[in-house]
Write an enzyme that holds these catalytic residues in place. Structure first.
Site, PDB file in Angstrom:
ATOM      1  N   ARG A  36      51.238  26.860  30.008  1.00 31.43           N
ATOM      2  CA  ARG A  36      51.405  27.930  30.988  1.00 31.43           C
ATOM      3  C   ARG A  36      52.678  28.742  30.761  1.00 31.43           C
ATOM      4  O   ARG A  36      53.781  28.208  30.721  1.00 31.43           O
ATOM      5  CB  ARG A  36      51.430  27.350  32.408  1.00 31.43           C
ATOM      6  CG  ARG A  36      51.430  28.442  33.479  1.00 31.43           C
ATOM      7  CD  ARG A  36      51.425  27.879  34.887  1.00 31.43           C
ATOM      8  NE  ARG A  36      51.317  28.954  35.862  1.00 31.43           N
ATOM      9  CZ  ARG A  36      52.341  29.714  36.250  1.00 31.43           C
ATOM     10  NH1 ARG A  36      53.546  29.508  35.767  1.00 31.43           N
ATOM     11  NH2 ARG A  36      52.148  30.683  37.124  1.00 31.43           N
TER      12      ARG A  36
ATOM     13  N   LEU B  36      35.780  51.021  39.158  1.00 34.53           N
ATOM     14  CA  LEU B  36      35.074  50.433  38.021  1.00 34.53           C
ATOM     15  C   LEU B  36      33.868  51.332  37.762  1.00 34.53           C
ATOM     16  O   LEU B  36      33.078  51.581  38.688  1.00 34.53           O
ATOM     17  CB  LEU B  36      34.644  49.004  38.398  1.00 34.53           C
ATOM     18  CG  LEU B  36      34.146  48.038  37.330  1.00 34.53           C
ATOM     19  CD1 LEU B  36      32.711  48.311  36.946  1.00 34.53           C
ATOM     20  CD2 LEU B  36      35.030  48.038  36.094  1.00 34.53           C
TER      21      LEU B  36
ATOM     22  N   ARG C  54      30.867  47.694  27.597  1.00 31.21           N
ATOM     23  CA  ARG C  54      31.924  47.619  28.603  1.00 31.21           C
ATOM     24  C   ARG C  54      32.705  46.311  28.487  1.00 31.21           C
ATOM     25  O   ARG C  54      33.916  46.282  28.720  1.00 31.21           O
ATOM     26  CB  ARG C  54      31.354  47.782  30.013  1.00 31.21           C
ATOM     27  CG  ARG C  54      32.439  47.940  31.073  1.00 31.21           C
ATOM     28  CD  ARG C  54      31.893  48.281  32.440  1.00 31.21           C
ATOM     29  NE  ARG C  54      31.085  47.194  32.968  1.00 31.21           N
ATOM     30  CZ  ARG C  54      30.362  47.274  34.078  1.00 31.21           C
ATOM     31  NH1 ARG C  54      30.332  48.393  34.784  1.00 31.21           N
ATOM     32  NH2 ARG C  54      29.649  46.245  34.492  1.00 31.21           N
TER      33      ARG C  54
ATOM     34  N   TYR D  22      34.903  40.003  32.681  1.00 33.08           N
ATOM     35  CA  TYR D  22      33.557  39.460  32.834  1.00 33.08           C
ATOM     36  C   TYR D  22      32.515  40.572  32.894  1.00 33.08           C
ATOM     37  O   TYR D  22      32.848  41.750  33.016  1.00 33.08           O
ATOM     38  CB  TYR D  22      33.476  38.585  34.091  1.00 33.08           C
ATOM     39  CG  TYR D  22      33.461  39.368  35.390  1.00 33.08           C
ATOM     40  CD1 TYR D  22      34.617  39.970  35.883  1.00 33.08           C
ATOM     41  CD2 TYR D  22      32.279  39.538  36.112  1.00 33.08           C
ATOM     42  CE1 TYR D  22      34.591  40.705  37.062  1.00 33.08           C
ATOM     43  CE2 TYR D  22      32.252  40.265  37.294  1.00 33.08           C
ATOM     44  CZ  TYR D  22      33.407  40.850  37.767  1.00 33.08           C
ATOM     45  OH  TYR D  22      33.383  41.583  38.919  1.00 33.08           O
TER      46      TYR D  22
ATOM     47  N   HIS E   1      53.741  33.258  31.239  1.00 34.30           N
ATOM     48  CA  HIS E   1      53.146  34.541  31.587  1.00 34.30           C
ATOM     49  C   HIS E   1      52.796  35.367  30.355  1.00 34.30           C
ATOM     50  O   HIS E   1      51.744  35.975  30.296  1.00 34.30           O
ATOM     51  CB  HIS E   1      54.085  35.336  32.506  1.00 34.30           C
ATOM     52  CG  HIS E   1      54.081  34.819  33.918  1.00 34.30           C
ATOM     53  ND1 HIS E   1      54.308  33.497  34.231  1.00 34.30           N
ATOM     54  CD2 HIS E   1      53.880  35.442  35.086  1.00 34.30           C
ATOM     55  CE1 HIS E   1      54.239  33.339  35.537  1.00 34.30           C
ATOM     56  NE2 HIS E   1      53.978  34.513  36.088  1.00 34.30           N
TER      57      HIS E   1
ATOM     58  N   GLU F  64      35.701  52.931  46.230  1.00 34.99           N
ATOM     59  CA  GLU F  64      34.428  52.238  45.941  1.00 34.99           C
ATOM     60  C   GLU F  64      34.300  51.008  46.826  1.00 34.99           C
ATOM     61  O   GLU F  64      35.219  50.668  47.566  1.00 34.99           O
ATOM     62  CB  GLU F  64      34.361  51.843  44.464  1.00 34.99           C
ATOM     63  CG  GLU F  64      35.433  50.826  44.074  1.00 34.99           C
ATOM     64  CD  GLU F  64      35.284  50.288  42.647  1.00 34.99           C
ATOM     65  OE1 GLU F  64      34.161  50.293  42.108  1.00 34.99           O
ATOM     66  OE2 GLU F  64      36.305  49.854  42.087  1.00 34.99           O
TER      67      GLU F  64
ATOM     68  N   LYS G  19      36.998  45.460  34.213  1.00 34.61           N
ATOM     69  CA  LYS G  19      36.242  44.447  34.964  1.00 34.61           C
ATOM     70  C   LYS G  19      36.935  43.101  34.768  1.00 34.61           C
ATOM     71  O   LYS G  19      36.496  42.242  34.011  1.00 34.61           O
ATOM     72  CB  LYS G  19      34.764  44.415  34.545  1.00 34.61           C
ATOM     73  CG  LYS G  19      33.858  44.019  35.716  1.00 34.61           C
ATOM     74  CD  LYS G  19      32.415  44.375  35.478  1.00 34.61           C
ATOM     75  CE  LYS G  19      31.511  43.818  36.586  1.00 34.61           C
ATOM     76  NZ  LYS G  19      31.679  44.458  37.895  1.00 34.61           N
TER      77      LYS G  19
HETATM   78  C1  LIG Z   1      30.881  45.335  38.725  1.00 36.88           C
HETATM   79  C2  LIG Z   1      31.452  46.269  39.753  1.00 36.88           C
HETATM   80  C3  LIG Z   1      30.776  47.440  40.161  1.00 36.88           C
HETATM   81  C4  LIG Z   1      29.348  47.765  39.760  1.00 36.88           C
HETATM   82  O1  LIG Z   1      29.149  47.839  38.390  1.00 36.88           O
HETATM   83  P1  LIG Z   1      27.707  47.607  37.771  1.00 36.88           P
HETATM   84  O2  LIG Z   1      27.921  47.746  36.321  1.00 36.88           O
HETATM   85  O3  LIG Z   1      26.824  48.688  38.299  1.00 36.88           O
HETATM   86  O4  LIG Z   1      27.250  46.263  38.202  1.00 36.88           O
HETATM   87  C5  LIG Z   1      31.437  48.313  41.012  1.00 36.88           C
HETATM   88  N1  LIG Z   1      32.685  48.037  41.463  1.00 36.88           N
HETATM   89  C6  LIG Z   1      33.343  46.922  41.125  1.00 36.88           C
HETATM   90  C7  LIG Z   1      34.699  46.679  41.679  1.00 36.88           C
HETATM   91  C8  LIG Z   1      32.743  46.000  40.259  1.00 36.88           C
HETATM   92  O5  LIG Z   1      33.399  44.878  39.932  1.00 36.88           O
END
Ligand SMILES: *Cc1c(COP(=O)(O)O)cnc(C)c1O
Length: 288
Positions: A101, A204, A53, A34, A103, A180, A148
């Site tokens: 369904r 990320l 991305r 996403y 895997h 993070e 993501k």
């Molecule tokens: C989306 C996200 C971010 C921040 O990313 P942006 O592109 O700046 O919104 C940081 N860490 C995680 C785990 C995320 O999912």
């Protein structure tokens, strides 16, 4: 209330008519990716970076997005227009599609599902001005945090614990190393230098993070992508987190430890001003 339009698998439909198949792999497995894109003053901020991305995340998951970049962009613009979006976000997700369904991946002909919708979201002005609090927690997520992915269970558990204790964010660490936030990147200021975890598989690589790095570099503010420890975080001069919706968000307390003077520090405030300047430039917006 006005009727929102959403995009679901090739069609623009009313929000209330957008129904997902029970065997969509996004629904059953979190098997998808996403993006959240910010809109200011009816203009998209850092669209190209988010789109790039999205395709990169898809590639890492071996998902083929059945739309050209241009098509997705026009979907985004149509939703913004139909929904009169001024200040908010566009959410979009791609799942591996609908199949019985199992895997392992479905046959190649099964198209990925694309969902997109908009939402009004104000800038978190008060929190950006006053700062927020955070808690520390062990990072229990998988080892591909660079994707993501829709599968956010580790992030959700961390955020829920933070929220239930009245904190804005959970700052995660693997052993001694800070990685993070649960939905944001984490930064400290140490000896006047901004530090953040390098863009490896353990975080990320946020678009906001990249804009901040660019702004720091352009303005002669020392910025290093280097890991730091929990102790360094707790004794930092300043801490901030960053994401598409939180922008540059000062963290003034972590668990019971007050950071600096307990108010947003000068480097964080300067970055906020620079970030606001960038929004103003890119989105032709009059913001305070
Ligand atoms: C989306 C996200 C971010 C921040 O990313 P942006 O592109 O700046 O919104 C940081 N860490 C995680 C785990 C995320 O999912």
């Amino acid at each position: 209330m006005c009727v929102e339009t959403v995009f679901l698998n090739g069609e623009y439909v009313k929000r209330s008519d957008a129904k997902v198949d029970i065997e969509d792999r996004g629904y059953q497995f979190g098997d998808g990716i996403y993006e959240v894109i910010r809109v200011y003053n009816g203009e998209v901020f850092t669209m190209d970076e988010h789109m790039e991305r999205l395709y990169q995340s898809a590639e890492k998951m071996k998902i083929t997005i059945p739309y050209e970049l241009k098509e997705i962009s026009s979907i985004v613009f149509k939703l913004m227009k139909d929904n009169h979006l001024k200040d908010g976000i566009v959410y979009m997700q791609v799942s591996r599609g609908i199949s019985q369904r199992q895997h392992h991946f479905p046959a190649e002909e099964v198209p990925a599902s694309l969902v997109a919708y908009t939402k009004e979201v104000p800038r978190p002005e008060k929190q950006m001005k006053e700062g927020v609090t955070a808690m520390l927690c062990e990072d229990i997520r998988w080892l591909r945090c660079d994707i993501k992915s829709l599968n956010l269970l580790g992030n959700l558990l961390a955020k829920e614990e933070a929220a239930s204790r009245g904190h804005f964010e959970a700052i995660q660490h693997r052993g001694e190393t800070v990685t993070e936030g649960s939905s944001s990147n984490a930064f400290i200021v140490k000896d006047g230098t901004i530090l953040t975890h390098p863009a490896t598989n353990l975080i990320l690589n946020g678009i906001t993070r990249r804009v901040i790095k660019e702004l720091a570099d352009q303005n002669g503010m020392p910025f290093v992508e280097k890991t730091f420890t929990v102790d360094e975080l707790l004794s930092a001069e300043e801490i901030f987190i960053a994401s598409t919706t939180s922008e540059v968000m000062p963290v003034v307390k972590v668990d019971d430890v007050t950071i600096g003077q307990g108010v947003p520090g000068p480097i964080t405030s300067k970055l906020q001003a620079l970030f606001t300047g960038r929004i103003k430039e890119d989105c032709k917006v009059q913001v305070v």
